[in-house]
Structure formats: structure tokens, C-alpha cells
Design a protein around this motif. Structure first.
Motif, short mmCIF file in Angstrom:
data_model
loop_
_atom_site.label_atom_id
_atom_site.label_comp_id
_atom_site.label_asym_id
_atom_site.label_seq_id
_atom_site.Cartn_x
_atom_site.Cartn_y
_atom_site.Cartn_z
N CYS A 74 0.83 -1.20 0.00
CA CYS A 74 0.00 0.00 0.00
C CYS A 74 0.86 1.25 0.00
O CYS A 74 1.86 1.32 0.70
CB CYS A 74 -0.88 0.03 1.25
SG CYS A 74 -2.12 -1.27 1.26
N ASN A 83 -3.65 1.01 -3.51
CA ASN A 83 -4.63 0.88 -2.44
C ASN A 83 -5.67 1.98 -2.39
O ASN A 83 -6.49 1.99 -1.48
CB ASN A 83 -3.89 0.83 -1.09
CG ASN A 83 -2.88 1.94 -0.94
OD1 ASN A 83 -2.06 2.15 -1.84
ND2 ASN A 83 -2.93 2.64 0.16
N PHE A 91 -5.33 -5.34 2.76
CA PHE A 91 -5.73 -4.65 1.54
C PHE A 91 -6.28 -5.60 0.49
O PHE A 91 -7.28 -5.31 -0.17
CB PHE A 91 -4.57 -3.83 0.94
CG PHE A 91 -4.97 -3.22 -0.36
CD1 PHE A 91 -6.09 -2.39 -0.43
CD2 PHE A 91 -4.28 -3.49 -1.53
CE1 PHE A 91 -6.51 -1.85 -1.63
CE2 PHE A 91 -4.70 -2.95 -2.74
CZ PHE A 91 -5.82 -2.13 -2.79
#
Lengths: 691, 435, 173
Positions: free
Chosen positions: A232, A255, A389
Motif C-alpha cells: 500500500c 490501495n 488490503f
């Protein structure tokens, strides 16, 4: 894609797909319709009434956030009536909102401030008393200041729809309405901070950031989170070389604006008071601080001596260091020290996967596939806890595209809640569970398969054979643990592999074998803590450790070198899906140097500088582009977004050593050795234990 | 039985069984045309039933006055989802107390109306959402439902005709907002009574997101008579575009307050003077709220009008829920406006900003104003803030708070002025702070 | 959590009313009836209802604060509710309310020291044509005069049941 329809906004003739919401259609065409409650990707509320617009042939103003565009629609967003409606809604909002902007964390980047500035009145007509409720702390991370809350319900949706946690709700009624945490007076949740991030005002504030700074005093540096392998992007707010905040409000990176607790708060290890700031050498059994020149000289001499005597070297690399550092380290080991005894703690069987997919292209799943493919199969991993994520992507895919999700795990997982089918299996029986899904999976049109270290070695081959037998396009992701675990493999921090998955021919010693070798003469550990749970057999080995902290391994070292954290250097890292992204230096710790520089300086001490070349990340990356297959990606492309590498598509031809592959299965609040130095992660763990 | 003596001017249709002994029991009901309309409807097609209701010009009795037959026709014919009938018995519009009577004194009429609606759209399950404060009515209704099951008017095979329909009561728990149909459905599903985004309307996605007919008690209660006597007959009871009779709830300063069933279009002054026996104590009429607290108030000189949806609308008010509240000359209009606003502030669900904040602000402002702490600019502001809610809120509750307030300030401005400069309220004896 | 057999039977009926996957519908009816037995909505009750209806305690709590009849604080054995909304206001509802407060020395949503009587100023209770109206628990009293209210409150305070108080008759069956 729906048919395009023509409509006008403010006299401008425009086009958008039929059914697109007016607020989105306007945005696409550069026309802003203000709103608080509307939030792309989450369910519609029509609650704040800021987006009222005039639509011809409709008697009342309409909310642009729930009204789909249709052919011939005539919309006006800047009439006197619309402006008055916005102004009066803001006037209403400010009646109970405290005007404590000077001390509010959100001051300067508050959507309510901005709205009032643009659309509001210059003076207030409200002279009655305001409703007051005391501020509450819900967790180490989350504070709620109810009077500031404008009840847009973004936080509730982010937690419920986005995270699948549903830890926030609304209690009471009317003007007394409040947001409430799931445990009455506190939260038990992922502590991801998405609720804080998404809050348009200063109602939800972060325990880590509150009252630290004014937003305009920070510089914002976009880099990659160094914890799990999801890669991310986190934008670090830096003031005076100190990181005070992490978020990703600009939604760049794979992300978007998602971050978990680690990405948002666990940068704090980098600011830990326990960071090493001076090299140390063992004198009379005790580590003493010395100058960099003295430390480097000591290492250079000792390494040269061992090399001259033909002594056995062991080099252990990191799951967190950059591709450039990893490449540089293996080059030093193989070409400078003449050993293949170089490895890292292996966490997932990418090697067998790449081998099993030989002869194919485009079969390694990308991060975006978790959001876009029609079906996702999760094997082994507790995805929401270990790879938040990828789980978030999958959840959004389910929510937005009604993707089918399958989970084959030993324990109950959050993915069960949206799963078309969940299968519980005993550990080790995952493949049997997958086989049981054959008919369901074969009926899908495409599939992403993601698996953890429960599937390794021949099981990877079986899984790929299974996938190939389904008769549908399948892409795969072998999960690994940390920010550059994948890059460590790609760059050849593997005893059997040169960079780019090329077999070395004669395999060197693995980490386990190095630690077990009685005759090891020198051990060089870069950003790893192999002695946390193991002993070094060679009691007389000369040990050099580069680390941020005095870890168990560093405590055994003869020379300890303080290194820069991932947030203190430039370079590239490769996430679990094989996507290369750029690290950007955000801050610095006095006395520490990057691993790349340290490796270069040691080479220089040994007279190997000409062999190694300059220790500039860009220069090393240029060399990687030339030598590592799949990495021939220009840096500007890496800078603007993740680029998936394309590793060899021929056979890899080595034993992937499944026995050495061990994921640490870090969950939300742990992150290997680094996590131990995060105040935020520890405070959450302690908070839970004390309840 | 009823709580007030009937008036000879009434046209008892829905209330015709009220005076019968034991009017709640199914035996009384069956002996007095009970379930005959249902029998008749079983011989009709769905289109014929809906057509008859359309012909009757029955308009929704909850307040909005939407044509019932048309509402029913919006339910999709074919749907993979089950269909539902939901009765809105969350009667809570101030000034309104008619549904209570309809359930208390003739519960089977409601059941029969619901059954016919079920036939009209092919529903197999119904719920009667009764406001929680009417606990005893839940008992009455449950008993009637049990009787209907026992006599085969509810169940899996009604009267051996292969018709399946189940009906159950559902208790609310105190929330005016749940009278709004989509908020009622949320509440029925066990959630906060916040209204839903519409469209989709309940006919398409209502109870459990399935096609649903949702009407007020009085609306359903009119259906058996319509089917039995024909839509034209019912339409003929009222005025053009306003079929049938209406349960008017006369309250306030009249000599004979009570619920009276009168033909649509009955003259309001006659209602006050002839049905209600005139103003108490021989005082003068000041104003009338014609259809529950949300309707703009009519001044005395505006009250000579026919009580049907269109005529009252032409007078810039609404026929609303049938709550006719009569105010005499001694009523303080500032206090009246304050009491209305207090209600809406209390009942605002909090979902949207203009209603949540607007009603609360106005409540505080009117409180201060009534206490004698008002300023001249406040009078303008009261109207201004109300207009800033009007038409901009999520659901009609904001309008319901704004409309009467705007009307009161406009029509009785002098009363607001009389409260300025710390002067005592002209209508309060003793201290101006008595409120 | 255990309830009386009557309440358990009622719960069972509630849960049977709704489709099998819609147990959440029973949340509000369960709370309304359960609080009469448990005297107030406790955290334990919230968790129990959540469990039985297959929702989270937070989802139940969201509902509790929304509906004005649901209460977390115990009320008196007799909960006296005086309507002061418009129809009652016009015919003395406010005076009745002030009288009740004055007489009992307690205010809105407060309970007498002995726990027998609590007071609440309520919104329209649907007795407009028979105003002013008062509810004691679930029973309605129409056309209430100050004299009747006095007798009612005196009687309740003296330990009588409402039906034992002369001249004050509930209207509902």
C-alpha cells in the motif's frame, strides 16, 4: 457499459452513461457539486442535502447523489435557489458544530471549513445554546468528539461496507444522534483508522496524530508501507524530519485511500527512541559505540581475512530492504565474497508457482484482479487479518460487482460473511477442500487463486494443475509476508537462485544451514533477526548486523551498524503480486545510513568498489533493469504507479525447499520484529489484554 | 361503543358497525356483511379488484391522498420475490385518532380489507404495524386475527379456495417518523426508523425489499365496502376526485369533539358548528388545523370550504390525516407554533441536516421568543429558517414542521409582534413565563 | 438470560412471524415487551435480544436510542404519561402536566422516590378528540380533569392500583 446519454448542466451539453448519478456525471465533466455524505464506493445516503440541484420539469430541487442522469435532462447547479440551499444547509450544520477550528486537528483540511468558505454565509444568525457532549476515547487510535460530528455516516459505511467490521453505529435520535462504537464505550475493531480518515470534519481524530501539528506545517511524502506484502502507498506527513502522520488521501497507489493500522500508524517504529544511532563494536564482550570509519574498517579487515583464508561466509538479507539493496547485497556476496551462502527468511512459495506457470504469461494475479475478476478463491490465509488490503479489494469486488468469493481455511475467517462457499479443513488438507469446490469453480468465468504457505512445493503444482483443469482463465498469487519479501526472491536473496529466478547451479547455504554450521567464519545479517528464535552454532563466527534496533541478532553481533528504515530511503520494492513501486525518503535518523550505502562502504573498505559500482539507488536500479528479467521498467513508470514485473516464463529448475518456507502469519497488530517497536501496535495489544 | 356520541350528520360506512354490541367479534362481523366482500373478490380477477378500487376514487387516508388503486397497480405482476401487504397503524400525527377506533371497534373490517389487497396482488403475508403506545390494540388485533384463522379467513387454504394468506401484528416503539412508509418498513425490519431513498417505492421494493402494498388503516378499511357496493357507489359518497367518506377527528375548542365519519367534501364550518356543536364557551373561532399538525393553519375566514383533498389544497393547506384541530380566539399562536415545532424536533429522526438542525433551532428560537426574549428580526428568521427546510429535507417530516410554522407566522404576525420587548403573552394569564 | 414462560412464549411467536432469514424484525417487539418484565433495557437484555435475532449488540443498541418508548432507565411501577401536544394543549394538557409535576415533585422522565410513579410528558398519543388524555402504562384516560388527575396520582402514591381509584376510569378494553 450503459449507453451514453446527452444532458446539460448549467447550459453545457454533456454526455455520460445512462444511469450514472448526476453528482458523478458532473464531476467527470469538471463540475463540482458539493456533498458530505456522498462517498464514491459506499452506499447512498442523500442525508446531507448539500448536493441539491435544480432539474427542469421537477418541482423541487433534487439530490444529485441519488438522481441518475437521463437523456435530455436539464440540470442547474449554480442558481440562486441552489446557492441559498447550500448556504442554509451549512448554516444549519454550524448551529451545533463547535467553532473550535483553531485547536481542531482537522483545521486547514476540513471539508466543512472549505464548504463554508466556498458556499457558506459570512456571519451566523444562531444565538441559541449548542448541544454539548464530552469527547470520548474509543481505542488507543480513535477519539470521538461528538459536537463536531455532522452525521454524514461515512465512518459507519467505511467500517461496515469497506471493512466488513461493522463496529460503528448510530444511537439516539434527531439532534441527539451520535455515532457509537460497538462495545458501548470502546471499540473492538481492526483499528484501521479508515473512519478517522474518511471523516470530513474533526469528529473522529487519531490518538497518534491529535494535537501534534497543524496540517500545513507538514510535508507530504508518498512512499510504500514497509509492513505486509500488499504494497500500500502511504503518504507520510513529515515535520522537521519527523513522521507525524500516515494516510493516503490522494488515493494514488494500488490501495486508493485504504490503509490498515500498520500503514496508517505503524510508521512509528521509525521514530522509536530505541533506534540505533551509532555503530557499535564488541569490546571485551560488550558492545561499545564507535565511529563509522572504525566500524567499517573493522568489518573490511575481518571480511578480507576470512575471504583470504577461504573461510565460510553466511549472508542473510531482509524482507524489508529495497530491491537495490537486495541486488547489491547478493552481488557483493556472490561476486565480492565468492559465496552462494546468501538467503532470506522465506515466507511463501513464489518459486514453485513461477515454475509451475512456466510457458505462460499473465497468470500471476495483479492487485487489481482482486477487485475486478469475477471470482476469488482464498486458500489457507486469514486474508482480512494478514493481508488487509487484498481482503478490502475482494470485499469491494463483492460489494460492487457481486464477485463470488470462496474460502478454504482451517479457521473461520471474515471472508466467510460474503463467501459463496466457505470450506473448513484441517491444516494441511487445504487441497482436498479446494477439490471439493471443483464444480462451483468450474462454473465461474474466471478466477483469482490466492494461497499462503499452507500450499508449497508439490502442492503448488497440484493447485496449478487443478486451476488449469477448470477450463477458465485463472490467475494466482502466492502470498508472502513483508513489504519486499517478493523482491528478495526476485533479486536472488536465495541460496539456489541468482536474480531473476536463475539457478545458481550449486546451491549455497540457507539461513537454517548457516545458523547450524559449526564452521561458519563470518555471518553478515542485513535487516533480519534470525536469532530471535534460533541459536548460532558457530560460537566463534564474526557477526555483522545492520539493523534499526538492538535485536536478539544484533546483541550477538561483533559489529552493529545502525541503518535507515524504509521510510528513510529511496529505492524500489516489489509487493506480493509482483508489482514494483517506489520508496521515497520521508525522514532521517541521525547516525543511521541506508543499507545500500553501508554495503557500498564495506565494499570500498575491501577494495571492491569498482566491482560493485556506485551505491546510488538509481544506478543500481539501472543495473537491475539490464540483468533481472521482468524488471526492465523505466523508473518514471514505477514512480507514477505500480508496475507488475514479468519473471521468467521458462522452468526455474531448482528445489524451492518447502521445508524452509515459513510464514510468520502476522495478524493486524503484529509485524515481525518491527512491530515490537511500534507504540501504536503495542498499545492496541496491551489495551486488549487489559480488558 | 365509541368514545363520543355519534352525530346525526354522519354517513357511517367504515364506522357502521361501531354501535353494534360486541362489534369486535367475528360473529358480529359475519352477521353484518362480514367477509362478503372477500367472497366476492375471490370471484374477481386482480385487474377487476384494482379497477374497482380505482373507480372508487379512494385516496390514501394516511395523509398524502395518493389514489389507492393506482398505488396497487404499481406492484409488479410477476416477481420472483414474495409480495407483502403492510398496514400502517402507526397513527401519530397530532390531531389524529381514527385508526385507533377502526381497529378497536371493527378489527375484522381491516383484516378483510387486507385480504382483498392480498388477492389483488397475490400476496401471502401481511403485517399490521401498530404504534407501541396502542398496546391494547395489539391485543384486540391479535384476538381478531386468531378468530380469522379459526374461521378459515386466514391460513394456508382460506375457505377451502386454495388461497394462502398469513397476517400478524407488529409493535412499534414510539417514533412518529415510522408513520412515513419507508421508515415504517425499516422499523418493521428491526432497524432505526430512518426513511429510505425513493425510488424504489414500496410497490417495487418494500418489505424485505419485496413488492409491497402499504396503506393506512382507514384506506384498507374502506376496501370491503367498495368491493361489496361497487366503486361507483363509494365514489358517489364524496366529491369528484375524492371518493367516499372520511373519518374526521374533531378536536380542540369545540363543544362536541369526537371522531365523525362524514362524506368527503363536507363543509368545514358545518363540521365545526353542526357536528362539533360550535366553539366552546361561545367564543369566536380563530383558526383551524384541517388535517393534522403538519398542515398549514387556516384562519377563521378561510374555513368555509369543502373538506376534500383538492379544495383544501387550493386553500394552500392539506386535508392530511383527518385531524381537524379547532382554535378559539384566546389561543396564543406563538405557543401553538412552539408546541408544533417541539414535536417535530423531538420526532426528527436525525438523518438529514435541514430537518435535524432546523427543527431544533426553531424549537429553541420559538421557546425563547415565547418567553418574551424575542427580537423583531426573529420573526423574519422563523419564516426564513422554515423555508430553508421546506422541500429540501430527505422526507416530508421537514416539510411537516415548516409548513404550519410558515403559515402561522404569515397569518398571525401581529401575535408575534405582541410578544416583543419583553411584553407578557397576551393570552397567558399571570406571568409571561408561565410556559 | 431467562424470562417468564409467558414472555418466552411471546418471543417464540414473534420469531415465527417473520421469514426465517429476517429474525431481525423481532428486535423491536422483543425489546418493547421484555422491558416491561426486566424494568429497563439492560446491556444483558441487549445482548440476549441480539443473540436471539442474529444481529450484533450494536445493532440492537442503535434501535434502543431511536424509539422513545424504549428505556434504559427503570420507570415507576406506574408510568404516568401526560400528552401536551396540540389537541391536548388546547384543552388543558399542559396544566395537567404542570399539576402532575408539582404534585409528585418530580419532572419529565423522573420517578418518585418509592419507585411507584414516574412521569413523562409525551407527544400525541392518539386521543385528540377525547383530550386531554393521560396514559398510565398502556391504559388510556380520556377527558381528564384536574380533579381526576389529583385522585389518580394520590391513589397511585398511596399504593392503590389504578382500577381501585374511584371516579377515574380507563377507557380501553
Amino acid at each position: 457499459m450503459a449507453d451514453l446519454v446527452k444532458f446539460t448542466i448549467n447550459g453545457q451539453e454533456l454526455e455520460a452513461p445512462a444511469g450514472m448519478l448526476v453528482i458523478e456525471a458532473a464531476k467527470q465533466n469538471g463540475i463540482e457539486i458539493p456533498s458530505f455524505c456522498y462517498y464514491e464506493g459506499y452506499s447512498l445516503q442523500a442525508a446531507c442535502r448539500m448536493c441539491l440541484v435544480e432539474v427542469e420539469k421537477m418541482p423541487k430541487m433534487q439530490v444529485a447523489c441519488t438522481l441518475p442522469v437521463s437523456a435530455g435532462m436539464v440540470i442547474r447547479t449554480e442558481t440562486d435557489q441552489v446557492k441559498l440551499a447550500r448556504k442554509s444547509t451549512l448554516e444549519f450544520l454550524l448551529t451545533n458544530h463547535p467553532l473550535d477550528c483553531p485547536v481542531c486537528d482537522k483545521g486547514g483540511e476540513c471539508e466543512l471549513q472549505d464548504m463554508v468558505f466556498r458556499y457558506g454565509a459570512g456571519e451566523s444568525r444562531y444565538t441559541e445554546t449548542k448541544i454539548h457532549v464530552n469527547e470520548q476515547q474509543w481505542s488507543p487510535v480513535v477519539f470521538y468528539d461528538a459536537p463536531r460530528c455532522i452525521l454524514c455516516f461515512r465512518c459507519v459505511r467505511a467500517c461496515d461496507e469497506g471493512m466488513g467490521v461493522s463496529a460503528l453505529g448510530v444511537i439516539n435520535r434527531g439532534a441527539q444522534s451520535l455515532i457509537s462504537p460497538n462495545m458501548g464505550d470502546h471499540l473492538e475493531c481492526d483499528e484501521c483508522g479508515q473512519c478517522i480518515d474518511i471523516c470530513p470534519v474533526g469528529a473522529l481524530t487519531s490518538g497518534a496524530y491529535r494535537y501534534q501539528t497543524r496540517p500545513w506545517e507538514m510535508e507530504h511524502v508518498g512512499t510504500i508501507c514497509t509492513h505486509c506484502s500488499d504494497g500500500c502507498k502511504t503518504t507520510l506527513g513529515v515535520r522537521n524530519d519527523e513522521i507525524v502522520r500516515g494516510n493516503n488521501r490522494d488515493r494514488s497507489g494500488v490501495n486508493g485511500e485504504f490503509l490498515c493500522i500498520k500503514g496508517r500508524y505503524a510508521f512509528d517504529f521509525s521514530e522509536s527512541a530505541e533506534r540505533l544511532q551509532s555503530p557499535m563494536i564488541r569490546v571485551n564482550g560488550k558492545l561499545e559505540e564507535v565511529s563509522w570509519s572504525k566500524a567499517l574498517e573493522t568489518i573490511g579487515k575481518k571480511f578480507a581475512e576470512v575471504k583470504a583464508k577461504g573461510g565460510k561466509f553466511g549472508v542473510i538479507g531482509s524482507n524489508h530492504t529495497t530491491n537495490e539493496e537486495n541486488y547489491y547485497l547478493q552481488k557483493f556476496a556472490r561476486q565480492g565474497l565468492g559465496t552462494n551462502n546468501i538467503d532470506h527468511q522465506r515466507t511463501g512459495d513464489v518459486v514453485t508457482l513461477v515454475d509451475a506457470l512456466s510457458g505462460t504469461t499473465g497468470r500471476l494475479a495483479k492487485t487489481e484482479d482482486f477487485y475486478e475478476r469475477k471470482a476469488v478463491l482464498v486458500i489457507g490465509a486469514d486474508l482480512s487479518a494478514e493481508h488487509p488490503f487484498l481482503a478490502f479489494q475482494t470485499r469491494a469486488n463483492y460489494r460492487h460487482h457481486e464477485a463470488h468469493v470462496y474460502a478454504v481455511t482451517a479457521e473461520a475467517v471474515r471472508e466467510d460473511n460474503m463467501a459463496t462457499r466457505s470450506v473448513r479443513v484441517a491444516k494441511g488438507e487445504e487441497l482436498a477442500g479446494v477439490e471439493g469446490l471443483r464444480d462451483a469453480l468450474a462454473a465461474e468465468t474466471e478466477l483469482v487463486v490466492v494461497f499462503d504457505d499452507s500450499i508449497k512445493g508439490d502442492k503448488v503444482r497440484s493447485l496449478v494443475a487443478f486451476g488449469e483443469s477448470l477450463g477458465i482463465p485463472v490467475s494466482y498469487c502466492a502470498l508472502v509476508d513483508y513489504s519486499n519479501s517478493r523482491g528478495a526472491i526476485d533479486m536472488g536473496l536465495v541460496a539456489e537462485l541468482n536474480p531473476g529466478f536463475h539457478a545458481t547451479g550449486t546451491a549455497g547455504a540457507s539461513v537454517d544451514e548457516m545458523l547450524a554450521a559449526n564452521d561458519l567464519a563470518a555471518l553478515w545479517v542485513v535487516g533480519s533477526n534470525p536469532l530471535q528464535n534460533a541459536k548460532l552454532a558457530a560460537s566463534r563466527a564474526f557477526v555483522v548486523v545492520q539493523d534499526l534496533f538492538l535485536t536478539e541478532t544484533a546483541q550477538r553481533a561483533d559489529v552493529v551498524l545502525p541503518t535507515a528504515s524504509a521510510y528513510e530511503k529511496n529505492g524500489t520494492v516489489t509487493n506480493g503480486c509482483g508489482e514494483v513501486q517506489r520508496l521515497k525518503r520521508a525522514s532521517a535518523t541521525m547516525g543511521a545510513k541506508t543499507d545500500l550505502e553501508i554495503i557500498g562502504l564495506i565494499a570500498k573498505e575491501m577494495g571492491l568498489a569498482p566491482l560493485m559500482g556506485p551505491w546510488l539507488p538509481e544506478t543500481v536500479y539501472a543495473e537491475i533493469r539490464k540483468t533481472v528479467k521482468g524488471y526492465d521498467i523505466p523508473l518514471p513508470l514505477v514512480t507514477i504507479g505500480a508496475q507488475q514485473t514479468a519473471p521468467v516464463n521458462g522452468r526455474v529448475g531448482v528445489d524451492s525447499r518447502p521445508d524452509l518456507i515459513r510464514s510468520s502469519h502476522d495478524k493486524l497488530f503484529t509485524s515481525g520484529t518491527l512491530g515490537r517497536y511500534s507504540t501504536v501496535l503495542n498499545s492496541v495489544i496491551e489495551g486488549r489484554q487489559s480488558r | 361503543m365509541r368514545y363520543n356520541p355519534p352525530s346525526p350528520l354522519e354517513t357511517p360506512v367504515l364506522s357502521r358497525r361501531f354501535r353494534l354490541p360486541n362489534s369486535q367479534s367475528i360473529d358480529t362481523y359475519l352477521a353484518n356483511d362480514g367477509y362478503k366482500a372477500f367472497e366476492k373478490a375471490t370471484g374477481m380477477t386482480q385487474d377487476e379488484i384494482i379497477g374497482e378500487v380505482k373507480t372508487s376514487i379512494l385516496r390514501g387516508r394516511g395523509g398524502a391522498g395518493f389514489p389507492t388503486g393506482m398505488k396497487w397497480s404499481f406492484v409488479p405482476r410477476t416477481s420472483p420475490k414474495p409480495k407483502y401487504i403492510v398496514v400502517n397503524a402507526d397513527e401519530s400525527e397530532p390531531g389524529t385518532c381514527k385508526d385507533r377506533l377502526l381497529i378497536e371497534f371493527d378489527p375484522h373490517q381491516l383484516i378483510e380489507g387486507v385480504l382483498i389487497a392480498a388477492l389483488a396482488v397475490g400476496a401471502q403475508q401481511g403485517y399490521i404495524y401498530i404504534r407501541g403506545e396502542f398496546r391494547y390494540l395489539i391485543g384486540v388485533m391479535d384476538k381478531a386475527i386468531d378468530e380469522a384463522y379459526a374461521k378459515g379467513y386466514l391460513g394456508d387454504n382460506i375457505q377451502g379456495k386454495g388461497i394462502k394468506f398469513h397476517l400478524a401484528t407488529h409493535s412499534g416503539a414510539g417514533a412518529y417518523e415510522c408513520g412515513e412508509e419507508s421508515a415504517l418498513l425499516e422499523s418493521l425490519e428491526g432497524k432505526r426508523g430512518n426513511p429510505r431513498i425513493r425510488p424504489p417505492f414500496p410497490a417495487v421494493a418494500g418489505c424485505y425489499q419485496s413488492p409491497t402494498i402499504l396503506n393506512n388503516v382507514e384506506t384498507f378499511c374502506a376496501v370491503p365496502s367498495i368491493i361489496l357496493n361497487g366503486g361507483l357507489w363509494f365514489a358517489g359518497l364524496g366529491t369528484p376526485k375524492n371518493g367516499g367518506t372520511r373519518m374526521f377527528c374533531l378536536s380542540g375548542h369545540v363543544n362536541k369533539p369526537g371522531v365523525y365519519e362524514l362524506p368527503m367534501g363536507f363543509n368545514l364550518m358545518r363540521m365545526i358548528n353542526e357536528v362539533g356543536g360550535g366553539i366552546r364557551g361561545g367564543k369566536k373561532l380563530k383558526a383551524v388545523v384541517p388535517g393534522g399538525s403538519s398542515c398549514p393553519i387556516l384562519k377563521a375566514d378561510e374555513c368555509d370550504l369543502a373538506m376534500d383533498y383538492d379544495t383544501v389544497a387550493a386553500a394552500k393547506s392539506m386535508l392530511g390525516s383527518g385531524g381537524v384541530v379547532v382554535l378559539d380566539e384566546d389561543t396564543c399562536m406563538v405557543k401553538f407554533a412552539l408546541r408544533i415545532m417541539r414535536f417535530y424536533a423531538h420526532e426528527s429522526c436525525g438523518w438529514c441536516i435541514p430537518c435535524r438542525e432546523g427543527t431544533t433551532w426553531l424549537k429553541k428560537l420559538l421557546t425563547r421568543f415565547h418567553e418574551g426574549q424575542g427580537q423583531r428580526s426573529d420573526i423574519v428568521m422563523i419564516g426564513d429558517l422554515s423555508r430553508n427546510m421546506l422541500g429540501r429535507t430527505f422526507c416530508p417530516l421537514g416539510d411537516a414542521a415548516a409548513m404550519p410554522t410558515i403559515a402561522i407566522v404569515e397569518k398571525f404576525r401581529e401575535e408575534f409582534e405582541a410578544h416583543l420587548d419583553g411584553k407578557p403573552c397576551p393570552h397567558e394569564k399571570g406571568s409571561r413565563l408561565a410556559a | 438470560m431467562t424470562f417468564s414462560p409467558e414472555l418466552e412464549a411471546r418471543f417464540e411467536k414473534f420469531l415465527a412471524k417473520y421469514p426465517a432469514d429476517r429474525k431481525r424484525s423481532a428486535v423491536i417487539p422483543m425489546l418493547v415487551y421484555a422491558q416491561d418484565e426486566t424494568e429497563a433495557i439492560t446491556q444483558e437484555l441487549i445482548e440476549e435480544v441480539a443473540k436471539r435475532c442474529g444481529v450484533t449488540p450494536l445493532q440492537v443498541d442503535e434501535v434502543v436510542g431511536f424509539y422513545s418508548m424504549l428505556h434504559k432507565k427503570p420507570q415507576g411501577k406506574y408510568h404516568v404519561q401526560v400528552c401536551t401536544n396540540i389537541s391536548c394543549l388546547l384543552v388543558g394538557g399542559e396544566e395537567l402536566w404542570n399539576q402532575a409535576c408539582h404534585k409528585l415533585g418530580i419532572g419529565h422522565k423522573q420517578t418518585s422516590a418509592d419507585g411507584r410513579v414516574s412521569l413523562e410528558e409525551v407527544e400525541c398519543m392518539g386521543a385528540c378528540s377525547w383530550a386531554p388524555a393521560v396514559q398510565v402504562n398502556y391504559d388510556f384516560y380520556h377527558f381528564v380533569t384536574p380533579g381526576q388527575l389529583d385522585k389518580l396520582l394520590d391513589g397511585l402514591a398511596a399504593g392503590k392500583k389504578p382500577e381501585e381509584i374511584a371516579d377515574v376510569k380507563k377507557v380501553s378494553c
